[in-house]
Design a protein around this motif. Structure first.
Motif, mmCIF file in Angstrom:
data_model
loop_
_atom_site.group_PDB
_atom_site.id
_atom_site.type_symbol
_atom_site.label_atom_id
_atom_site.label_comp_id
_atom_site.label_asym_id
_atom_site.label_seq_id
_atom_site.Cartn_x
_atom_site.Cartn_y
_atom_site.Cartn_z
ATOM 1 N N ASP A 2 -39.987 23.481 26.298
ATOM 2 C CA ASP A 2 -38.527 23.511 26.194
ATOM 3 C C ASP A 2 -38.129 23.619 24.726
ATOM 4 O OD1 ASP A 2 -38.083 23.239 28.932
ATOM 5 O OD2 ASP A 2 -38.160 21.067 28.821
ATOM 6 N N ASN A 3 -36.919 24.116 24.500
ATOM 7 C CA ASN A 3 -36.449 24.213 23.118
ATOM 8 C C ASN A 3 -34.980 23.823 23.020
ATOM 9 O OD1 ASN A 3 -34.608 26.712 22.890
ATOM 10 N ND2 ASN A 3 -36.360 27.475 24.060
ATOM 11 N N HIS A 4 -34.564 23.553 21.791
ATOM 12 C CA HIS A 4 -33.194 23.136 21.498
ATOM 13 C C HIS A 4 -32.518 24.123 20.546
ATOM 14 C CE1 HIS A 4 -34.353 19.374 23.361
ATOM 15 N NE2 HIS A 4 -35.395 19.344 22.559
ATOM 16 N N ILE A 5 -32.940 25.356 20.597
ATOM 17 C CA ILE A 5 -32.441 26.352 19.651
ATOM 18 C C ILE A 5 -30.948 26.608 19.849
ATOM 19 C CG2 ILE A 5 -32.626 28.759 18.920
ATOM 20 C CD1 ILE A 5 -35.639 28.421 19.230
ATOM 21 N N ASN A 36 -36.342 30.267 27.583
ATOM 22 C CA ASN A 36 -37.734 29.910 27.862
ATOM 23 C C ASN A 36 -38.509 31.027 28.558
ATOM 24 O OD1 ASN A 36 -37.734 27.261 26.717
ATOM 25 N ND2 ASN A 36 -36.555 26.581 28.490
ATOM 26 N N LYS A 37 -38.128 32.268 28.288
ATOM 27 C CA LYS A 37 -38.849 33.413 28.833
ATOM 28 C C LYS A 37 -39.878 33.943 27.836
ATOM 29 C CE LYS A 37 -35.295 34.843 31.998
ATOM 30 N NZ LYS A 37 -34.608 35.948 32.637
ATOM 31 N N TYR A 38 -39.800 33.458 26.598
ATOM 32 C CA TYR A 38 -40.710 33.889 25.540
ATOM 33 C C TYR A 38 -41.024 32.696 24.661
ATOM 34 C CZ TYR A 38 -42.275 36.197 21.247
ATOM 35 O OH TYR A 38 -42.981 36.580 20.144
ATOM 36 N N THR A 39 -42.299 32.450 24.438
ATOM 37 C CA THR A 39 -42.718 31.383 23.536
ATOM 38 C C THR A 39 -43.017 32.014 22.187
ATOM 39 O OG1 THR A 39 -43.675 30.132 25.364
ATOM 40 C CG2 THR A 39 -44.404 29.547 23.148
ATOM 41 N N PRO A 40 -42.295 31.602 21.158
ATOM 42 C CA PRO A 40 -42.499 32.229 19.847
ATOM 43 C C PRO A 40 -43.844 31.854 19.237
ATOM 44 C CG PRO A 40 -41.016 30.362 19.652
ATOM 45 C CD PRO A 40 -41.287 30.556 21.119
ATOM 46 N N PHE A 60 -38.605 22.134 19.378
ATOM 47 C CA PHE A 60 -39.416 22.362 20.581
ATOM 48 C C PHE A 60 -39.974 21.075 21.149
ATOM 49 C CE2 PHE A 60 -39.661 26.211 18.023
ATOM 50 C CZ PHE A 60 -39.296 27.175 18.941
ATOM 51 N N ASP A 61 -39.972 20.978 22.479
ATOM 52 C CA ASP A 61 -40.613 19.873 23.199
ATOM 53 C C ASP A 61 -41.855 20.444 23.865
ATOM 54 O OD1 ASP A 61 -38.552 18.073 22.598
ATOM 55 O OD2 ASP A 61 -37.407 18.685 24.360
ATOM 56 N N TYR A 62 -43.004 19.955 23.455
ATOM 57 C CA TYR A 62 -44.263 20.454 24.026
ATOM 58 C C TYR A 62 -44.880 19.382 24.898
ATOM 59 C CZ TYR A 62 -48.975 22.251 24.462
ATOM 60 O OH TYR A 62 -50.168 22.693 24.979
ATOM 61 N N GLU A 63 -45.193 19.756 26.130
ATOM 62 C CA GLU A 63 -45.863 18.843 27.050
ATOM 63 C C GLU A 63 -47.108 19.523 27.585
ATOM 64 O OE1 GLU A 63 -43.284 17.427 30.134
ATOM 65 O OE2 GLU A 63 -41.640 17.082 28.751
#
Length: 67
Positions: A2-5, A36-40, A60-63
């Protein structure tokens, strides 16, 4: 991941096009990241963090999955 951009972009009153130009990617790339269709790449993640003056962890939240 997930991201907070979008939240950071709003905080800085930037359009997707503004952010894309600042980090060297297209508006469409920013849209894809926000949805969230593309991970940079790691390099782009750092560029995004630099654009907002924050850490990658703020964006970014990485799990990990336990598969």
């Amino acid at each position: 991941m997930d991201n907070h951009i979008q939240m950071w972009r709003s905080k800085f009153k930037m359009t997707q096009a503004d952010l894309g130009k600042k980090v060297g990617v297209s508006r469409q790339t920013i849209i894809s990241i926000e949805k969230n269709k593309y991970t940079p790449s790691l390099a782009l993640g750092f560029e995004l963090a630099l654009a907002f003056g924050c850490s990658i962890e703020d964006l970014f939240d990485y799990e990990t999955s336990n598969d």
